[in-house]
Design a protein around this motif. Structure first.
Motif, PDB file in Angstrom:
ATOM      1  N   UNK A   2       0.785  -1.220   0.000  1.00 38.23           N
ATOM      2  CA  UNK A   2       0.000   0.000   0.000  1.00 38.23           C
ATOM      3  C   UNK A   2       0.813   1.263   0.000  1.00 38.23           C
ATOM      4  N   UNK A   3       2.099   1.204   0.396  1.00 36.54           N
ATOM      5  CA  UNK A   3       2.947   2.398   0.412  1.00 36.54           C
ATOM      6  C   UNK A   3       4.055   2.279  -0.614  1.00 36.54           C
ATOM      7  N   UNK A   4       4.874   1.212  -0.442  1.00 35.98           N
ATOM      8  CA  UNK A   4       5.946   1.007  -1.407  1.00 35.98           C
ATOM      9  C   UNK A   4       5.454   0.150  -2.585  1.00 35.98           C
ATOM     10  N   UNK A   5       4.667  -0.856  -2.292  1.00 34.24           N
ATOM     11  CA  UNK A   5       4.174  -1.765  -3.327  1.00 34.24           C
ATOM     12  C   UNK A   5       2.653  -1.624  -3.435  1.00 34.24           C
ATOM     13  N   UNK A   6       2.160  -1.678  -4.671  1.00 33.17           N
ATOM     14  CA  UNK A   6       0.717  -1.616  -4.952  1.00 33.17           C
ATOM     15  C   UNK A   6       0.355  -2.742  -5.941  1.00 33.17           C
ATOM     16  N   UNK A   7      -0.858  -3.302  -5.785  1.00 35.27           N
ATOM     17  CA  UNK A   7      -1.316  -4.412  -6.630  1.00 35.27           C
ATOM     18  C   UNK A   7      -2.597  -4.009  -7.354  1.00 35.27           C
ATOM     19  N   UNK A   8      -2.683  -4.396  -8.573  1.00 30.62           N
ATOM     20  CA  UNK A   8      -3.923  -4.180  -9.333  1.00 30.62           C
ATOM     21  C   UNK A   8      -4.903  -5.250  -8.892  1.00 30.62           C
ATOM     22  N   UNK A   9      -6.051  -4.828  -8.343  1.00 30.15           N
ATOM     23  CA  UNK A   9      -7.015  -5.785  -7.773  1.00 30.15           C
ATOM     24  C   UNK A   9      -7.579  -6.723  -8.833  1.00 30.15           C
ATOM     25  N   UNK A  10      -7.555  -6.291 -10.084  1.00 36.49           N
ATOM     26  CA  UNK A  10      -8.204  -7.098 -11.129  1.00 36.49           C
ATOM     27  C   UNK A  10      -7.179  -7.973 -11.814  1.00 36.49           C
ATOM     28  N   UNK A  11      -6.055  -7.394 -12.211  1.00 41.27           N
ATOM     29  CA  UNK A  11      -5.082  -8.150 -12.994  1.00 41.27           C
ATOM     30  C   UNK A  11      -4.034  -8.833 -12.116  1.00 41.27           C
ATOM     31  N   UNK A  12      -3.801  -8.365 -10.888  1.00 44.63           N
ATOM     32  CA  UNK A  12      -2.786  -8.952 -10.013  1.00 44.63           C
ATOM     33  C   UNK A  12      -1.388  -8.435 -10.259  1.00 44.63           C
ATOM     34  N   UNK A  13      -1.262  -7.364 -11.074  1.00 38.58           N
ATOM     35  CA  UNK A  13       0.068  -6.807 -11.326  1.00 38.58           C
ATOM     36  C   UNK A  13       0.568  -6.045 -10.084  1.00 38.58           C
ATOM     37  N   UNK A  14       1.858  -6.303  -9.697  1.00 37.26           N
ATOM     38  CA  UNK A  14       2.478  -5.646  -8.546  1.00 37.26           C
ATOM     39  C   UNK A  14       3.482  -4.620  -9.058  1.00 37.26           C
ATOM     40  N   UNK A  15       3.358  -3.380  -8.597  1.00 34.41           N
ATOM     41  CA  UNK A  15       4.256  -2.291  -8.975  1.00 34.41           C
ATOM     42  C   UNK A  15       4.968  -1.719  -7.746  1.00 34.41           C
ATOM     43  N   UNK A  16       6.235  -1.339  -7.962  1.00 35.46           N
ATOM     44  CA  UNK A  16       6.988  -0.586  -6.925  1.00 35.46           C
ATOM     45  C   UNK A  16       6.714   0.891  -7.140  1.00 35.46           C
ATOM     46  N   UNK A  17       6.143   1.571  -6.130  1.00 34.10           N
ATOM     47  CA  UNK A  17       5.701   2.953  -6.265  1.00 34.10           C
ATOM     48  C   UNK A  17       6.775   3.958  -5.790  1.00 34.10           C
ATOM     49  N   UNK A  18       7.734   3.540  -4.990  1.00 35.84           N
ATOM     50  CA  UNK A  18       8.753   4.435  -4.446  1.00 35.84           C
ATOM     51  C   UNK A  18      10.135   3.880  -4.719  1.00 35.84           C
ATOM     52  N   UNK A  19      11.115   4.740  -4.463  1.00 35.49           N
ATOM     53  CA  UNK A  19      12.498   4.344  -4.676  1.00 35.49           C
ATOM     54  C   UNK A  19      12.883   3.257  -3.695  1.00 35.49           C
ATOM     55  N   UNK A  20      13.528   2.230  -4.224  1.00 34.07           N
ATOM     56  CA  UNK A  20      13.983   1.139  -3.386  1.00 34.07           C
ATOM     57  C   UNK A  20      15.495   1.294  -3.159  1.00 34.07           C
ATOM     58  N   UNK A  21      15.893   1.209  -1.882  1.00 35.21           N
ATOM     59  CA  UNK A  21      17.313   1.359  -1.519  1.00 35.21           C
ATOM     60  C   UNK A  21      17.718   0.141  -0.707  1.00 35.21           C
TER      61      UNK A  21
END
Length: 775
Positions: free
Chosen positions: A89-108
């Motif tokens: 919900x903060x760094x990672x977000x998922x598409x409720x329909x397709x199940x795609x996971x995206x990184x929304x912030x910079x990862x260190x």
């Protein structure tokens, strides 16, 4: 792999980058489809990768991490993919329909290397879970995004000068925040950017070493070295960091002391005091601290014991001081050889750590005070020597080459009585007053010698004059002897004499009775042979009532030249003694007082009589003091008996100052009140009058006033004191008419009416006419 309805596809780990997002997604989808075909026979739930690997990135756009899928997603069932866990919900977000996971912030990776998440499929309408939740991991893969850092820099180090090549100086350390186990992002290589050719550094251990031979601190003391640390093994594209190392060369004793010149010349006055500095030398040393400290010594020269040299700890100078007095007339110059040597010596250097210099000293002639032939003179003189007798001579000379004449004087502070004189030219001391050895045996005076051409040059010498004895005092009894003789006994008194003179051969005294007492019937003397005699009684029939005291004159002669003699009287008392021979009483009171009263009793009786007389005198004095009258008639003493009243009356309006009933008492009118303060000389009978209780107060007062004025027995009834002294210096003047020359009729009291209502009535009373007064 089958676990109920959950099936994991063992995909190979892969990396998704932003520029190959579409390619990665297609591969993921293909992998999922291929997995479904392989496991078509098994009962499947939803399928996803067990671990996703994602490189840390710094781009602003979201990046696809992966996709989740379940076989329940056939299009007819409304499903929803739910993501929970770290960063959901903060760094990672998922598409409720397709199940795609995206990184929304910079990862260190340096902040967090991996994230644990939980995925679940629920009914979109009812939110009821269709499958149990399953856990998966997203791992952040490192990239070279952190340069090396020297946390402890900048550095300071020191190394001894002249160190050998390869000598270790210090070690530096750099750190890299990248992953040390993945790639070469954290592999560091060290190098020197500045500081060559003096220093070198090991590229792997980062140890800095000496690279140049013969580095001399006296030439250069401090060096600044710049060190670089580069990652990626030092290859192209790696990140780097730098730090500085300040290297200081410490001193070693590699330089000997060196005099600034080989010859020093000094001129020292001959009156320089012992221990005073006469010159300074200094040997410079290029070293510092303890290595530069030196000591100075005189190693050669003529009369080395005349001078000494010490080291000043602050300035490191050699101070040349005087050990013995200088004399220009004896030696005019000195030559010394001085050595300076280091305190600390380094045997490895092999060089001599000392230096020498020559010191020439010239003695400067000074005007010196006269010098006596000896510091103390002892002279002798007879006590009977006549005035102007020469006692002795003192001599002094001027030690200078010019040889000035000397004059002599006596310090009168040491000869207050001026008993001696001195010849100013030749120093002969003569007698000014007669001397008495018995008063002062020694006389200590101070003689001064002064140059004629320079009176400030003065020297002093002590002259001790001993007074020699002559036989000018007759011997006498050592004390005032008083012998006691018992009435029935014999005296055993021993008598000795003393003589103020002091003959060399000692005293010898001869005792004899005066010629008139040679044949006396009572006493004789006996020589004891030790300058004393014993007095003996010729009989034992002495009585106090017959003679209480005897006087025995004795002549004492000494053995002086000429012999001196004196007559001394011995007093012998006749006393009453006990049977044991103890003296009890030497008075004749027993025969004067036959009644047997002792002297103590007589004194007690006399004291009682004196006490009685004192008591009688005190009693008579008190009686006289009591009969004195109370009125003081001496006008001069009136001022000492004034009684001051500070209470001011309230006038006619004051009804509380006194009780008027007392004035209205008929007993007080009709009865006669006797006087208690004095005793009248004659009786005075007041006039009898009667009246009721309501008698007129004004008439009563007038009657009492008339009686008091005609009373011959002194003060009136109310004991009012009359004072004739009213004081002086009052601006308002006197308000009283007592003892005034004018009568009441001559005074005007109208001014009292102007003082207010309280004094108006008083003015009316004093302003009564003559007819009223007569009435």
């Amino acid at each position: 792999i089958k676990t109920d309805h959950l099936c994991f596809l063992p995909f190979r780990s892969f990396t998704l980058q932003s520029k190959s997002l579409q390619t990665g997604s297609t591969a993921l989808l293909r992998g999922l489809v291929e997995g479904q075909r392989i496991l078509s026979r098994a009962k499947r739930g939803w399928v996803w990768n067990q671990m996703f690997v994602l490189e840390e990135f710094s781009g602003p756009d979201p990046i696809l991490v992966g996709r989740l899928h379940t076989d329940l997603d056939v299009g007819s069932t409304p499903i929803k993919y739910v993501l929970a866990g770290e960063g959901a919900g903060t760094i990672f977000a998922i598409n409720e329909i397709t199940g795609d996971i995206h990184a929304m912030k910079r990862l260190d990776r340096e902040e967090k290397a991996e994230y644990t998440l939980t995925a679940q499929v629920t009914n979109r309408d009812t939110d009821q879970p269709l499958e149990p939740p399953s856990e998966f991991i997203i791992k952040v893969q490192d990239i070279n995004d952190n340069p090396p850092q020297f946390v402890e820099g900048p550095y300071r180090a020191s190394v001894p000068e002249m160190s050998q090549v390869g000598t270790s100086v210090t070690r530096v350390t750099a750190t890299d925040a990248d992953d040390p186990v993945y790639g070469n992002s954290a592999k560091l290589v060290y190098s020197i950017l500045e500081g060559q050719p003096y220093f070198s550094i090991d590229p792997n251990t980062a140890i800095i070493k000496i690279a140049l031979h013969g580095m001399d601190r006296e030439m250069r003391e401090e060096y600044l070295v710049v060190i670089q640390a580069k990652d990626m093994g030092g290859h192209m594209g790696g990140l780097s960091g730098t730090t500085t190392v300040t290297v200081t060369l410490t001193d070693v004793n590699d330089n000997p002391p060196k005099f600034s010149k080989s010859l020093y010349e000094f001129v020292i006055p001959e009156e320089l005091g012992i221990g005073q500095p006469g010159g300074k030398v200094k040997a410079n040393d290029r070293d510092i601290g303890e290595n530069a400290k030196s000591t100075y010594n005189i190693i050669d020269g003529d009369e080395k014991d005349v001078f000494e040299i010490t080291t000043d700890a602050q300035t490191q100078e050699g101070i040349l001081r005087l050990k013995k007095p200088l004399n220009f007339e004896t030696k005019k110059s000195y030559t010394l050889k001085v050595e300076a040597a280091n305190i600390r010596f380094d045997p490895s250097s092999g060089a001599p750590f000392k230096d020498t210099a020559t010191v020439k000293i010239a003695v400067e002639d000074s005007d010196e005070p006269p010098v006596f032939s000896k510091p103390t003179f002892v002279l002798q003189v007879d006590e009977n020597a006549p005035i102007n007798t020469v006692i002795g001579t003192v001599t002094a000379r001027d030690p200078d080459v010019t040889g000035s004449l000397v004059r002599y004087f006596i310090d009168r502070h040491t000869d207050l009585e001026r008993q001696f004189n001195i010849n100013v030219d030749d120093g002969k001391i003569t007698l000014a007053k007669p001397l008495d050895r018995e008063t002062d045996m020694w006389h200590n005076i101070t003689v001064t010698a002064t140059e004629i051409r320079n009176h400030s040059q003065i020297s002093r010498a002590i002259v001790a004059i001993r007074v020699l004895d002559i036989n000018d005092n007759a011997p006498e009894f050592a004390t005032e002897y008083e012998a006691f003789l018992c009435e029935n006994g014999k005296p055993g008194q021993t008598v000795s004499a003393v003589d103020k003179d002091d003959p060399i051969q000692g005293h010898y005294f001869e005792y004899r009775l005066i010629p008139e007492m040679l044949n006396n019937p009572n006493f004789t003397i006996k020589n004891n042979g030790d300058n004393s005699i014993s007095v003996l009684a010729k009989h034992d029939t002495f009585r106090r009532q017959k003679q209480e005291m005897y006087f025995l004159p004795i002549i004492v002669t000494d053995n002086g030249n000429p012999p001196m003699s004196s007559t001394n009287t011995l007093t012998i008392r006749v006393c009453g003694c006990s049977r044991e021979g103890i003296v009890q009483s030497c008075n004749v009171e027993a025969y004067v007082l036959p009644i047997g009263l002792s002297m103590g009793a007589l004194i007690a009786i006399l004291a009682c009589i004196i006490l009685l007389l004192v008591i009688v005198v005190l009693f008579v004095t008190l009686r006289r003091h009591k009969n004195k009258p109370l009125i003081i008639k001496d006008d001069e003493d009136v001022r000492e008996n004034i009684i001051r009243y500070d209470d001011e009356g309230g006038g006619e309006e004051d009804t509380e100052a006194f009780d008027i009933a007392t004035l209205q008492n008929p007993d007080g009118i009709n009865g006669y009140l006797p006087r208690k303060d004095i005793k009248p000389d004659l009786q005075f009978m007041p006039r009898q009058s009667g009246g009721p209780n309501g008698v007129d107060v004004d008439e009563f007062i007038n009657v009492r006033l008339h009686e008091a004025d005609n009373d011959p027995t002194a003060p009136p009834y109310d004991s009012i004191q009359i004072y004739g002294y009213e004081g002086r210096g009052s601006i308002a003047g006197s308000l009283s008419s007592l003892e005034t020359a004018s009568s009441d009729s001559d005074q005007n009291y109208d001014y009292l009416r102007e003082w207010g209502p309280r004094f108006r009535r008083l003015g009316e009373l004093y302003s009564v006419g003559e007819s009223d007064k007569e009435t």
